[in-house]
Motif scaffolding. Structure first.
Motif, mmCIF file in Angstrom:
data_model
loop_
_atom_site.group_PDB
_atom_site.id
_atom_site.type_symbol
_atom_site.label_atom_id
_atom_site.label_comp_id
_atom_site.label_asym_id
_atom_site.label_seq_id
_atom_site.Cartn_x
_atom_site.Cartn_y
_atom_site.Cartn_z
ATOM 1 N N MET A 801 23.783 58.089 48.700
ATOM 2 C CA MET A 801 24.507 57.284 49.690
ATOM 3 C C MET A 801 26.000 57.246 49.384
ATOM 4 N N ALA A 802 26.345 57.099 48.118
ATOM 5 C CA ALA A 802 27.762 57.028 47.750
ATOM 6 C C ALA A 802 28.491 58.322 48.100
ATOM 7 N N GLN A 803 27.823 59.447 47.895
ATOM 8 C CA GLN A 803 28.450 60.731 48.224
ATOM 9 C C GLN A 803 28.600 60.904 49.728
ATOM 10 N N LYS A 804 27.606 60.436 50.509
ATOM 11 C CA LYS A 804 27.728 60.515 51.964
ATOM 12 C C LYS A 804 28.884 59.659 52.466
ATOM 13 N N LEU A 805 29.062 58.491 51.843
ATOM 14 C CA LEU A 805 30.136 57.594 52.258
ATOM 15 C C LEU A 805 31.487 58.017 51.689
ATOM 16 N N ASP A 806 31.454 58.920 50.703
ATOM 17 C CA ASP A 806 32.664 59.339 49.983
ATOM 18 C C ASP A 806 33.309 58.154 49.272
ATOM 19 N N PHE A 807 32.487 57.259 48.755
ATOM 20 C CA PHE A 807 32.997 56.119 47.989
ATOM 21 C C PHE A 807 32.945 56.490 46.508
ATOM 22 N N LYS A 808 34.067 57.006 46.004
ATOM 23 C CA LYS A 808 34.100 57.575 44.655
ATOM 24 C C LYS A 808 34.010 56.499 43.585
ATOM 25 N N ILE A 809 34.501 55.293 43.877
ATOM 26 C CA ILE A 809 34.390 54.212 42.887
ATOM 27 C C ILE A 809 32.919 53.912 42.617
#
Length: 855
Positions: A801-809
């Motif tokens: 999910m984080a990679q899909k959202l591009d939320f690197k933190i």
């Protein structure tokens, strides 16, 4: 349909195309071809007939000798007989490789017919056939069947499920491709109309097969090859596509089924003869399923592991990977497809919806196709094709209206009794069967030996939402009046269902340019999440139209957002890359400094989560101007600009502004005289920033103290269960408990957040950052409890999910958890891969501070 004795139709098609001067014929070229034939031969072959010849339309009878003679004459032959004689002689030229056996002769005849059927089905495909993909389940189903002792199998599913295309791919894979799996088999692939046109004339499938071999009177095809096994190359597979009571008529279909059943059962001594069918669910229930009570049926028919007896379906929906493959074939960039939400991909697993999406999205190379708008367009197109454009549309609407009343628009459940719906009204039966066949309605047979109990429901909830909205519009004279909107608001409790109905009303008002109706909807007392969804839909719609500002200004005239602040619409749910374009549009409509600050803060947090230093700097400059222009904000103990600047400087340069740090660590002073009123936009921005600061500085005790004090000073937020800001603060509190060693408290809070997110998942359609953080914390809890299997599953799900959202933190935070798990389990390869991905994230940002406390 082509007569099964014509072996040269494909050759004739190719010769006509060569004469016409094209390699591939398109439907719109049939008119020009008809004129060319008329000019050369002086004979007229209609455009419709040519479409049938080239497989663009279904034909229920043989081609006339006139048509075949004319096409042969267009190709410079005397007539059809002369054409066949010429090419028959060519096929008989001596060759060392030529197989003159009877099996090869039948195989050649079968191939001619099958290729025509394949061409017809490919041309009728809703998207270019080369964009479709083989369905692995269907291939496995047929392979299991062919290797079994069963005599027949069947693909059962509603219309639009992709049965015919699945058979085409299977036929090419096993028998007609470049490197077929079973090269020695004979495969006859025909349409049910072709078989039906013969059988109603008195033929039987057995007699038809005997005729193909030209053995002479009294000789039997199956007995001949069973006796002369040395001449038999493999299996004989008969594929019949399109058993459809609606198109063929019930009487004709039952006759065809009876003769087919006789043929299947008579193959008991000939296991190398196999039959494959495709059939709609409704037809299966009415005609075929009557035989399931007999043991012989189950002994002969293979239905597969996915057979659902209640819904009469044995083919699953497309897999997510199959959906993505079709999108890639339609030239969607993988980066674009990765942005689609899981919920949207689940809907595209229905082949017909995927087809409509590919047709609606005419510019697939754009950076993002809004799935929210596309979904509503797909549903509208689906209903237009299957209900309103149907010859039985009046009866269909009558049935749907009756179902809505029985369900009380969904307030009385989702199911009703079939007997109540039809009430023995014979006039409604044909339309009802079409609604079932077209997957508008679904039957579930719960009957027992002593009781008949069949339930009916809409195939999907969004169909119920659509028809409910249209019901209210029709009741109010097709005008979206204030009375209509208030009726809907009062009729349904506050729920995602009510918001969905209001969205359909919005779409109707937008389509019919009823600006007042749109304004009436936004004047209603809806919750923040509901208003946000509606506002987003309106803005997105006009963004798709191009020049959106004039239209939006008509709906929201100057002064509107002073009375109805945008900050009341925007929540943490808008911290999502898909919202950036919409937030920038709203920024141009915002009138108050507080609204502009709210939007800018959301944009800054988004850029921060993506570790986009340059965008953070742009947003920070705008936030500074807004804060400097507001005396109230500047009077705060610490304002949003100071808090965000502290984060930016720490990540960018690794330095800390000591004055700001002192203020942040002494935040309690600003709560010396607490007010019980809801906090302002500026306060919310500061609170969010402080949580990030304590996380970045690796100070979980201060993070815990801050979140505990926040909930104490502002108890009102505890009562709004679905407020995304509240849930985010709870997540940070759980993270702080976890990092300070209080696993029990962390688990209790995290479980509560997970339950809320699942219960109100529709409200958080785009708020996946909350779910991502919750899963990261859950992974840490499982790790501390030494439940490593659950820890890895939760962490890997969060990473996806984080990679899909591009939320690197979040990715870095999650890699920290995974790294500890891998180290504990001595998974050196996985640990090495995780460290490489961490380094790739660091290298992709000019925020050079390495966020060490995450790892």
């Amino acid at each position: 349909m082509i007569d099964l004795s014509y072996d040269f139709i494909i050759t004739l098609q190719n010769e006509v195309l060569r004469q016409f001067g094209v390699d591939n014929l398109q439907p719109n070229q049939c008119k020009h071809l008809a004129q060319a034939i008329l000019n050369q031969t002086g004979k007229l072959v209609s455009e419709t007939t040519l479409k049938r010849v080239f497989g663009f339309a279904v034909t229920q009878h043989s081609f006339s000798r006139y048509t075949l003679n004319t096409l042969a004459q267009y190709c410079r032959f005397k007539d059809w007989e002369d054409f066949q004689a010429h090419y028959y002689k060519k096929t008989l030229r001596p060759s060392a490789q030529t197989d003159h056996s009877r099996w090869a002769d039948v195989k050649k005849r079968a191939a001619a017919i099958s290729h025509y059927t394949l061409l017809t089905l490919k041309n009728r495909c809703g998207v270019p056939f080369d964009h479709t993909v083989p369905r692995q389940y269907c291939l496995s189903h047929i392979e299991r069947f062919l290797e079994s002792d069963y005599a027949a199998t069947v693909f059962i599913a509603p219309a639009g499920w992709g049965k015919s295309m699945a058979l085409v791919h299977a036929a090419e894979h096993f028998w007609f491709g470049r490197d077929p799996v079973y090269q020695q088999d004979i495969c006859w692939f025909i349409n049910a109309h072709a078989a039906g046109s013969l059988l109603v004339k008195g033929f039987s499938l057995s007699a038809w097969l005997d005729n193909q071999l030209n053995l002479g009177n009294g000789e039997n095809f199956r007995e001949y090859f069973s006796t002369n096994t040395h001449e038999k190359g493999g299996r004989l597979v008969l594929i019949i596509d399109g058993f459809d009571e609606l198109a063929m008529g019930a009487d004709k279909l039952k006759m065809l089924y009876n003769k087919l059943e006789d043929f299947v059962y008579s193959n008991d001594q000939h296991p190398w003869v196999k039959v494959i069918l495709s059939i709609r669910s409704g037809t299966w229930g009415d005609v075929f399923q009557q035989s399931t009570q007999y043991p012989a049926f189950r002994r002969y028919w293979y239905l597969g592991p996915e057979m659902d007896e209640e819904t009469n379906t044995n083919i699953p929906l497309l897999t997510e990977q199959e959906v993505k493959s079709v999108l890639y074939n339609c030239e969607y960039e993988p980066a674009t497809v990765r942005l689609f939400s899981e919920s949207f991909l689940q809907k595209l697993r229905h082949p017909y919806y995927l087809q409509l999406f590919c047709q609606l999205s005419s510019t697939p190379d754009q950076s993002f196709v809004d799935e929210n708008l596309s979904l509503y367009e797909i549903i509208s197109k689906f209903i237009l094709n299957r209900v309103f454009n149907s010859p039985n549309n009046t009866f269909k609407i009558k049935i749907i209206e009756k179902l809505l009343l029985l369900l009380d628009m969904g307030r009385d459940g989702l199911y009703t009794d079939k007997s109540k719906l039809l009430n023995q009204n014979a006039d409604l039966f044909p339309a009802y069967k079409e609604l079932l066949a077209d997957n508008i309605l679904v039957e579930e047979n719960l009957s027992q030996e002593i009781m008949f109990n069949v339930k009916v429901r809409f195939a999907h909830n969004f169909l119920l939402e659509y028809f409910t909205a249209m019901h209210f519009i029709q009741q109010h004279g097709s005008e979206l009046s204030e009375e209509l909107v208030q009726t809907v608001i009062n009729y349904f409790p506050q729920s995602p269902f009510r918001i969905s109905v209001l969205k359909w009303l919005l779409r109707y008002a937008i389509t019919n340019d009823q600006v007042k109706g749109i304004q009436y909807i936004f004047q209603q007392p809806l919750n923040t999440v509901g208003k946000a969804h509606l506002l987003e839909y309106v803005v997105l719609h006009y963004q798709q139209e191009g020049n959106h500002q004039p239209q939006l200004s008509r709906i929201f005239p100057p002064g509107y957002f002073r009375k109805n602040p945008i900050s009341n619409f925007i929540s943490d749910d808008f911290i999502h890359f898909k919202k950036r374009k919409m937030l920038n549009t709203l920024l141009g409509m915002a009138e108050s400094p507080e609204d502009k600050l709210k939007i800018r803060c959301n944009l800054f947090v988004m850029a921060l989560m993506q570790l986009d230093a340059e965008q953070c700097e742009v947003e920070l400059a705008s936030i500074k101007k807004l804060c400097m222009a507001d005396e109230t904000v500047m009077a705060m103990w610490i304002n949003p600009y100071e808090a965000f600047l502290f984060i930016y400087e720490y990540l960018k340069f690794g330095i800390m502004n000591e004055a700001a740090r002192e203020k942040i660590y002494h935040y309690a002073q600003c709560w010396s005289f607490p007010e019980k009123q809801p906090f302002t936009v500026s306060e919310e921005a500061v609170y969010r920033a402080i949580c990030f600061i304590f996380l970045l500085l690796g100070d979980p005790q201060q993070l815990l103290n801050f979140t505990q004090r926040l909930f104490k000073e502002h108890p009102s937020i505890l009562f709004n269960r679905t407020d995304p800001f509240r849930l985010m603060m709870l997540c940070w509190k759980a993270q702080a408990h976890l990092d300070t060693g209080d696993i029990t408290s962390a688990k209790r809070i995290n479980t509560h957040v997970e339950r809320i997110l699942k219960q109100y998942n529709t409200d958080f359609f785009n708020g996946r950052h909350l779910e991502t953080l919750q899963k990261i914390i859950a992974a840490g809890i499982y790790y501390r409890e030494s439940d490593f299997n659950k820890a890895i599953r939760a962490a890997e799900s969060a990473m996806d999910m984080a990679q899909k959202l591009d939320f690197k933190i979040f990715s870095l935070l999650n890699y920290g958890v995974l790294n500890r798990i891998y180290q504990h389990l001595q998974m050196d390869k996985q640990k090495k891969d995780a460290l490489q991905k961490i380094e790739s994230i660091r290298e992709s940002t000019s925020f050079k501070q390495a966020l060490p406390h995450f790892l």
